[in-house]
Design an enzyme around this catalytic site. Sequence first.
Site, PDB file in Angstrom:
ATOM      1  N   SER A 167     -25.697  21.507  56.340  1.00  0.00           N
ATOM      2  CA  SER A 167     -26.671  22.112  55.435  1.00  0.00           C
ATOM      3  C   SER A 167     -27.571  21.018  54.883  1.00  0.00           C
ATOM      4  O   SER A 167     -27.400  19.836  55.182  1.00  0.00           O
ATOM      5  CB  SER A 167     -25.964  22.831  54.279  1.00  0.00           C
ATOM      6  N   LYS A 168     -28.537  21.421  54.036  1.00  0.00           N
ATOM      7  CA  LYS A 168     -29.493  20.446  53.504  1.00  0.00           C
ATOM      8  C   LYS A 168     -28.817  19.356  52.692  1.00  0.00           C
ATOM      9  O   LYS A 168     -29.264  18.213  52.694  1.00  0.00           O
ATOM     10  CB  LYS A 168     -30.539  21.156  52.641  1.00  0.00           C
ATOM     11  N   ARG A 169     -27.736  19.694  52.021  1.00  0.00           N
ATOM     12  CA  ARG A 169     -27.077  18.662  51.193  1.00  0.00           C
ATOM     13  C   ARG A 169     -26.439  17.580  52.049  1.00  0.00           C
ATOM     14  O   ARG A 169     -26.144  16.494  51.573  1.00  0.00           O
ATOM     15  CB  ARG A 169     -26.043  19.294  50.263  1.00  0.00           C
ATOM     16  N   GLY A 227     -28.020  16.583  54.875  1.00  0.00           N
ATOM     17  CA  GLY A 227     -29.110  15.941  55.599  1.00  0.00           C
ATOM     18  C   GLY A 227     -29.744  16.810  56.654  1.00  0.00           C
ATOM     19  O   GLY A 227     -30.577  16.346  57.423  1.00  0.00           O
TER      20      GLY A 227
END
Length: 466
Positions: free
Chosen positions: A227-229, A231
């Site tokens: 996920s975005k957290r 990267g």
Amino acid sequence: MAHAKISLERSLTMSRVRTRFAPSPTGTPHIGNIRTALFEWLFARHNGGDFIVRIEDTDQSRKVEGSVESLLESLRWLGMDWDEGPEVGGDNGPYFQSERLDYYRTYTDKLIEMGKAYRFEDERGSAVKFAMPSDGSTTTHDRIRGEVSFDNLLLDDFVILKSDGFPTYHLAHIVDDHLMGITHVIRAEEWLPSLPKHLLIYEALGWDPPEFAHLPVILAPDKSKLSKRHGSTSLLEYKESGYLPQAMMNFMALLGWSLDDKSELFSRDELVNVFSLDRVVSSPAIFNIEKLDWMNGHYIREMSSDELTIALLSHWNVVSPPGLPPGPDPKLLARIVPLVQDRLKTLNDAAERIPFFFSDEFEYEASELIQRNMDDAETVSALEASMSAIGSVHPFTASSLEERLRTLAEDLELKVGQLLGTLRVATSGLKVSPPLFESLEILGRERVLHDLRRAIEKLSQCREHI
């Protein structure tokens, strides 16, 4: 339609490796999308074959404006060229499935005529489904996973042509891959459960299927979904964040592939030379942003000062980082680059370390000038003594400044770190800055004296308000 011509072209290219990157234009391309494209591109280039880009835009409801441009920009940034396509603006643009609807209708009709597909009424009109066999199994060899087998009884009939006249992925990509002579389909693991459907359509049409290779999923370091957290952002966001294309290509190549258990750094040409599907694993690949940072820092350090200067200027023309003037002086930047190059992980790191070289309007708190075991009066005295010492340094070079200021610290009975810490904040606004003496030389005598005078005024104003 030029069926005969395309079929002839296919027969002539079957001995030549041909891969394709076939994304849907449903958003900005992320690491997973482009990792797939990279493996397809590397495999084609390693084997002296062709790499084709095809936009699978048959689901018009999910199309996102700007997606195609982002996809192509991502490929160009990484240096992944493609070999053919309709001429667009003097360049080979990608193929678009929405411009090839007649092909899909023709082969849908053929499947219906053979009793392999049938029409039905959905909510908005007539559509077509492929008729799955009622018994048996479908078995094939995957280049990464070995033999895979599927029970046909577990799969229902599925739509191949929607009521709006557009085909589904299941039919469209098969028709295109056959007509375009694609020899190897390298795609995400998520398509593996659909493989028996695709193989049965190939069989129904009497076509030899290409070889398939389903790539491993990419997971976060904790083995959770990326996920975005962790990267997982758009590839172009990495570009905007100051990552180099050669680092991104190297990093993505190692997400599921390796040459051996020790080699990690590969140039673009080296990857082409050594890449093979035999070294791609089926187990999940782990995305590690710390490894990407390390790798990007390595490539930054490998650049010459001139190359890094040009890269920074080019990057800042696009990104416009805060604190830097528009179009910073290239000659000045070329002098600064050697001071920061070894400490950078990304190009954006440089923008955080060097704004003071381009402007004397940086801000800091007066208290930051006061070092440990010093008070404001001692700090003012140290600044005043430094002004006198710096005013008399000749020549105004890093080595002369270092010799004079180290001597001054002894004269003032200060630790060298105390004096230099105060001067660092006064001349840069930073507690951690590029090498101080070299920075002072670049700033020049007048600018340094101006900064020290400003620091004294800050402390004096602070004392007046106590």
